[in-house]
Scaffold this active site. Structure first.
Site, short mmCIF file in Angstrom:
data_model
loop_
_atom_site.label_atom_id
_atom_site.label_comp_id
_atom_site.label_asym_id
_atom_site.label_seq_id
_atom_site.Cartn_x
_atom_site.Cartn_y
_atom_site.Cartn_z
N HIS A 173 1.54 5.05 -2.82
CA HIS A 173 1.73 6.44 -2.37
C HIS A 173 3.15 6.95 -2.64
CE1 HIS A 173 -1.97 7.17 0.09
NE2 HIS A 173 -2.04 5.84 0.00
N ILE A 217 -6.71 9.29 -0.86
CA ILE A 217 -6.96 9.05 0.55
C ILE A 217 -6.05 7.92 1.01
CG2 ILE A 217 -8.81 7.42 0.18
CD1 ILE A 217 -8.55 9.97 3.06
N HIS A 275 0.82 -1.22 0.00
CA HIS A 275 0.00 0.00 0.00
C HIS A 275 0.85 1.27 0.00
CE1 HIS A 275 -3.05 2.72 2.27
NE2 HIS A 275 -3.07 2.96 0.97
N HIS A 299 -4.11 0.92 -6.43
CA HIS A 299 -4.33 1.54 -5.12
C HIS A 299 -5.71 1.19 -4.58
CE1 HIS A 299 -5.64 4.83 -2.38
NE2 HIS A 299 -4.47 4.55 -1.84
N ASN A 318 -6.35 -0.59 -0.96
CA ASN A 318 -6.74 0.41 0.03
C ASN A 318 -8.16 0.24 0.55
OD1 ASN A 318 -6.20 3.14 1.42
ND2 ASN A 318 -8.12 3.51 0.33
#
Length: 868
Positions: free
Chosen positions: A534, A868, A529, A720, A724
């Protein structure tokens, strides 16, 4: 004479336009915090936002007047220096109330430009804000331009007082040009704007800045507070390789000049921090509120023994969502002024904190305990991207034997063949029936230090599974390994645990599965993740803004997939991955969490992030030209791969159609100077610690460009989403996905062993995440698993006028239709009883790669970006 006068009059024409603005405080967290009704009861966030929107529009219309000035710039007529001619200054006029497309909090103003016929066709405009308050410039639309028609300028940018800028802010029309095809009068403006965005690499960045630059992760620790809170700098060294993050230029800490002093306000380029505009800010502010306000209060509650830190039974864990957690009234009183927390946690009464019911136990409360669900979540859970097809036996380690000794697996063929349904190990490997979830090499180098921590006792794990005739996976064996520290010997000491259904052996098997999941939870959060979405995307965001003009076709292609990423990453550095942050408090890695992530980055390979390449590398797929996707899956019913390949192919098809509109030959790609600078910086600066790797694409051909852009979009959107938005649906029930392990498997003859035999639930609960850490984890992952009401999903754009190129718009519509068809197919698969991995014992359909979603905790939806 009359005709001459008429000619002079015709030379000047008024171009009518409309400018859409938004005031700053549409969603201000401070306003929300202080907003109360007459009776003192906090109102819902939606009502507060509605009131603020109305007030902000009124304020804006009163203030603007002649305080906002604009000048048009010609794209076809140049001055004596080759720059586009600049028209006369004009100001915003009266407010327009009849535009039906205005969004919440937006207001539009009339504007008229004097535009002589010899000025040609506009292509950009300059703007000055003479007010003291900033505002958000949404767009400018010009009507009835001679020989052109309507022209759109999508701005979506904050404008501060003009004195904050060395040069007037400039915005370009929604045209698309590769650098060599840019109209001559706009070339210098295009280059100057990129230079502004690069900055000069010095000084502390201010809130109003729009400068994109690189820095290492040197702001996670707090050495000035405590030696125990110091953390190594990630990035810029062989030992701690890492992607780069956005530069802030803050002062160094006193005790470590290489570390940057943390602060409550992290700089990100202003347009990356929408701030007080979007409903998604409500979610990010929720994370801040949890970290800064709720968790310290919760910690104090446990310290004062208001709440016991151990769960007493599995029912006690279920009560987190079914009955709530009883907290001391004083704690709830302190939380009550924080409506963000009350909205997220839905406190009921004066002493209860209640969470949403996680999806994994909505139908069955006990399915999580089954071997079938344990295995199914490796291919249809929150971390479905790690399992590999076993190619050799016994499994080997890639750790350096000169440092770690022999780390080969201690699993034997006899261990496996007990439950191999008549197969030999060799035949099962040959038939691609054996699979492994291998966490050994990731955690073994850290186990000595991890197990020295007061609250951690962990293994490095290997799990081998068998593919049954019905397409489901059956776990065969779990290996739990520790470093061999006896007399300084190297290598590992391993326990090999076999499945069991009865007696103390069944409890040992359940505990072994828990240790596997703790490994997997840590790997998922830190690597699958955080690192692989990110962190690795942020350098692309930075380089794109520094090197690709808004006029560039690749900028327009990638821009939606960067929305909010730098903002959420800055928040993570502030509250989630920092020293004593949420990850360190509630996950296995503890204070070494980011070091584990750094070690994994050394093996990150950009081309392997493409889903087809990843599946082939893991042995989960084989190239097959006769298959619809060009691949044949080894596990036919592999939900993440089946759905993912359809999404991947839709993305790649869209990217291919789009790229070929602007690059007719490979030579055109080679000669694109902005593209060359973009990729050079991504490799040499953004991912500088891996810049010498031979696997980087050269980006000299259209195919390399298509594949690279498709990979970026896949990472930022579908991948993602897959790792997520299932965090709370699966992990919100901490028994199913524990994040910490506190005890090793008890040895015979010990009190712990006797306890395990007499009370299996208590033994399990004393091994996994305790109550406080579970509440920390759940408090955050429930927020991170939600969708904002203004989310923009794959196949959508927040502005229909994102380009003036009708060919691109048509190709994008086709992309959207493909995704609609995929959504239908996924839903059909989830209702096919022959596909047992689609729902499993928990009766939880795999929906994470359904492209669309409603607002909230939906367990579906692919946003365009890591927002997010």
């Amino acid at each position: 004479m009359f005709s001459g006068i008429q000619g002079l009059l015709n030379r000047s024409k008024k171009l009518k336009g409309s400018v859409v603005l938004m005031h700053k405080n549409v969603l201000d967290i401070n306003a929300i915090k202080s907003a109360k009704s007459a009776t003192g009861i906090l109102r819902g966030a939606a009502g507060v936002v509605s009131d603020l929107v109305g007030n902000s529009v009124d304020t804006l219309t009163c203030c603007v007047g002649r305080s906002v000035a604009l000048w048009l710039i010609s794209a076809t007529a140049a001055d004596g220096n080759g720059h586009g001619k600049v028209g006369k200054k004009t100001y915003l006029e009266g407010i327009i109330t009849s535009i039906p497309t205005l969004g919440a909090g937006q207001c539009a103003f009339d504007i008229h430009f004097e535009w002589d016929s010899d000025m040609g066709i506009p292509g950009a405009f300059l703007i000055q804000n003479h007010m003291q308050l900033e505002f958000f410039l949404v767009s400018l639309t010009l009507e009835d331009i001679p020989n052109h028609g309507t022209m759109h300028f999508s701005c979506n940018s904050w404008l501060y007082n003009y004195k904050n800028y060395e040069k007037d802010r400039i915005f370009f029309a929604n045209e698309t040009y590769i650098p060599s095809e840019t109209p001559g009068p706009l070339v210098s403006y295009r280059e100057a704007e990129l230079q502004t965005l690069r900055g000069n690499g010095t000084g502390k960045r201010k809130e109003c800045d729009r400068i994109y630059d690189y820095d290492v992760y040197n702001d996670l620790g707090k050495p000035d507070s405590s030696e125990n809170l110091a953390r190594p700098v990630l990035g810029g060294s062989v030992t701690y390789a890492y992607p780069r993050r956005g530069r802030t230029g803050r002062k160094p800490t006193k005790k470590d000049p290489n570390s940057e002093k943390p602060s409550d306000n992290f700089y990100v380029p202003r347009d990356e921090n929408f701030g007080h505009l979007k409903s998604s800010d409500f979610l990010t502010y929720g994370v801040k509120a949890v970290s800064r306000n709720f968790l310290p209060l919760l910690r104090s509650s446990f310290d004062l023994n208001f709440t016991p830190n151990e769960f007493d039974s599995f029912e006690d864990v279920r009560n987190l969502c079914e009955g709530g957690v009883k907290l001391h009234t004083d704690l709830l009183c302190k939380i009550s002024p924080l409506p963000v927390l009350k909205e997220i946690f839905r406190t009921d009464g004066e002493s209860v904190l209640k969470f949403s019911v996680p999806h994994v136990i909505r139908v069955s409360k006990s399915a999580w305990m089954t071997d079938e669900e344990f295995a199914r979540e490796m291919i249809a859970g929150v971390n479905p991207c790690l399992i590999t097809c076993l190619k050799e036996f016994p499994p080997q380690s890639n750790l350096d034997p000169s440092i770690y000794g022999d780390q080969s697996s201690k699993i034997t063929k006899q261990h496996l063949e007990i439950n191999l349904e008549g197969f030999t190990v060799d035949k099962a490997i040959e038939g691609k029936r054996l699979f492994i979830l291998d966490h050994h090499d990731v955690f073994m180098p850290f186990l000595t230090r991890l197990n020295e921590l007061k609250t951690t006792k962990a293994y490095a794990t290997r799990t081998i599974l068998f593919l049954k005739d019905d397409g489901t996976l059956k776990p065969l064996v779990i290996e739990l390994s520790l470093p061999n520290s006896v007399e300084q010997r190297r290598g590992s000491i391993s326990k090999v645990i076999l499945p069991a259904n009865l007696g103390v052996e069944s409890t040992i098997w359940l505990l072994a599965k828990a240790h596997v999941i703790v490994n997997d939870s840590c790997y998922h959060q830190l690597i699958s993740h955080w690192l692989n979405t990110h962190a690795v995307i942020e350098p692309f965001v930075i380089s794109t803004n520094r090197n690709l003009s808004v006029l560039h076709p690749i900028y327009k292609l990638l821009f939606p997939h960067y929305r909010d990423t730098m903002n959420i990453n800055a928040l993570a550095r502030e509250s989630l991955i920092n020293a004593e942050g949420v990850i360190e408090q509630s996950f296995l890695g503890g204070k070494y969490a980011m070091e584990i992530s750094s070690a994994a980055y050394k093996n990150w390979v950009f081309p392997d992030q493409a889903l087809p390449t990843d599946l082939i590398k893991r042995g989960m797929a084989i190239k097959d030209s006769s298959s619809p996707n060009g691949l044949r899956l080894v596990i036919k019913d592999y939900p993440y791969a089946v759905d993912g390949l359809e999404i991947w192919n839709a993305i790649e098809t869209w990217v291919r159609e789009y790229v070929l509109l602007y690059y007719v030959t490979d030579d055109a790609v080679k000669k694109d100077i902005e593209l060359e600078a973009w990729w050079k910086e991504v490799v040499e600066k953004g991912h500088g610690d891996l810049k010498d790797k031979a696997w980087w694409p050269k980006l000299h051909t259209r195919e390399e460009l298509i594949r690279s852009c498709s990979t970026i979009i896949w990472i930022a959107s579908a991948f993602h989403a897959a790792v997520n938005f299932g965090q709370y649906p699966y992990g919100g029930f901490i028994l199913n996905r524990p994040t910490l392990s506190r005890r090793l498997i008890p040895e015979k003859g010990t009190p712990e062993y006797e306890e395990m035999a007499k009370n299996p639930q208590k033994a399990y609960l004393r091994t996994i995440t305790p109550k406080y850490q579970a509440l920390v984890d759940l408090s955050v992952i429930e927020i991170l698993s939600r969708h904002a009401s203004d989310e923009v999903y794959l196949g959508q754009r927040d502005n229909p006028n994102w380009t003036s190129d009708s060919r691109a718009i048509e190709a994008f519509k086709k992309f959207g239709k493909r995704l609609e068809e995929i959504e239908t197919k996924i839903s059909e698969r989830n209702h096919d009883p022959n596909l047992k991995n689609r729902t499993g014992p928990a009766e939880l359909p795999y929906t994470l790669l359904l492209p669309t979603s409603e607002t909230g905790l939906t367990f579906r939806g692919i946003p365009n970006s890591i927002s997010i």
